[in-house]
Design an enzyme around this catalytic site. Structure first.
Site, PDB file in Angstrom:
ATOM      1  CG  LEU A  43      27.946  54.096 -33.311  1.00 57.66           C
ATOM      2  CD1 LEU A  43      26.804  53.377 -32.604  1.00 57.66           C
ATOM      3  CD2 LEU A  43      29.108  54.289 -32.354  1.00 57.66           C
ATOM      4  CG  ASP A  44      33.747  51.043 -36.502  1.00 60.29           C
ATOM      5  OD1 ASP A  44      33.803  52.103 -37.151  1.00 60.29           O
ATOM      6  OD2 ASP A  44      34.674  50.618 -35.790  1.00 60.29           O
ATOM      7  CE  LYS A  45      28.448  44.442 -41.959  1.00 58.22           C
ATOM      8  NZ  LYS A  45      29.004  43.682 -43.121  1.00 58.22           N
TER       9      LYS A  45
END
Length: 241
Positions: free
Chosen positions: A64-66
């Site tokens: 998952l993106d930051k």
């Protein structure tokens, strides 16, 4: 944006599902899943707190993106990771995302089929709609509208980098808080993208493991400000107060 203060015990408290093969944790927004080139606080460095009696740390089954929050799946050992890898690669893991967008289409639901490719060879995460790219499909439906914003449920049918963010912008409704594919100014809203649920058919001939994660505080605040409330009896539906 500065990463939130976070410790291994905090991660343990965010376990949503645990069995002998996999874990699902509620990833906080603003914290990367693994270390970047400059190091820094990241979830992977805390996986030792998630052994729960096994000899090795669990490992990421996907990313998952930051700045994306919500359901993050981990495999607890090599065989489980191999199984999860095949499920994700073959599109058998069901994923549902919640987002707030700037603007909304006239229709209440639809599907976008728009191939994606790297926009720059120097930044592999920077994507763009490109007919020569990899086939990419996302289903969407609008759950609520108000104040020039929309609450949208996205179901990615493929798993490309930044797929939802690029597809949403391509539809003319970039995600609230997205400075890359939208027009969010520096210091503006935080990214409103949340991995609401996953459905993992981990064992053949058994029902899939289905896990949901509550919206992060900044999204819950936006929902409340716009008068949107959740009906926990039907978690996928929001309604105006």
């Amino acid at each position: 944006m500065t990463a939130p203060a976070f410790a291994p015990d905090d991660l343990t408290a965010r376990v949503l599902h645990r069995d002998g093969l996999m874990l699902v944790v509620d990833k906080p927004a603003g914290l990367p899943v693994h270390a970047g080139p400059k190091g820094g606080l990241n979830l992977e460095s805390m996986f030792h707190a998630l052994r729960f009696g096994l000899p090795r740390d669990p490992a990421l089954a996907h990313r998952l993106d930051k700045d994306t929050s919500g359901c993050l799946v981990l495999g607890r050992h090599r065989k489980a990771l191999a199984r999860l890898g095949k499920l994700f690669a073959n599109g058998r893991v069901g994923k549902t995302y919640w987002a707030v967008t700037r603007g909304a289409p006239e229709a209440d639901e639809g599907r976008i089929d728009a191939a994606l490719a790297k926009r720059s060879p120097d930044r592999g995460w920077w994507m763009a709609v490109d007919p020569a790219g990899q086939p990419s499909s996302t289903e969407w439906r609008v759950l609520a509208r108000g104040a020039g914003l929309a609450f949208v449920e996205f179901t990615p049918l493929t798993g490309r980098t930044h797929q939802i963010r690029v597809h949403a912008a391509h539809l003319g409704m970039p995600l609230l808080g997205d400075p890359i594919y939208g027009a969010e100014p520096a210091g503006g809203a935080r990214l409103h993208l949340h991995a609401r649920s996953v459905r993992v058919p981990m064992r053949e001939n058994q029902p899939p493991v289905t896990v949901t994660a509550p919206p992060p505080p900044h999204m819950a605040e936006t929902f409340a400000a716009l008068g949107w409330r959740v009906d926990e009896a039907e978690p996928a539906l929001y309604a105006p107060v």
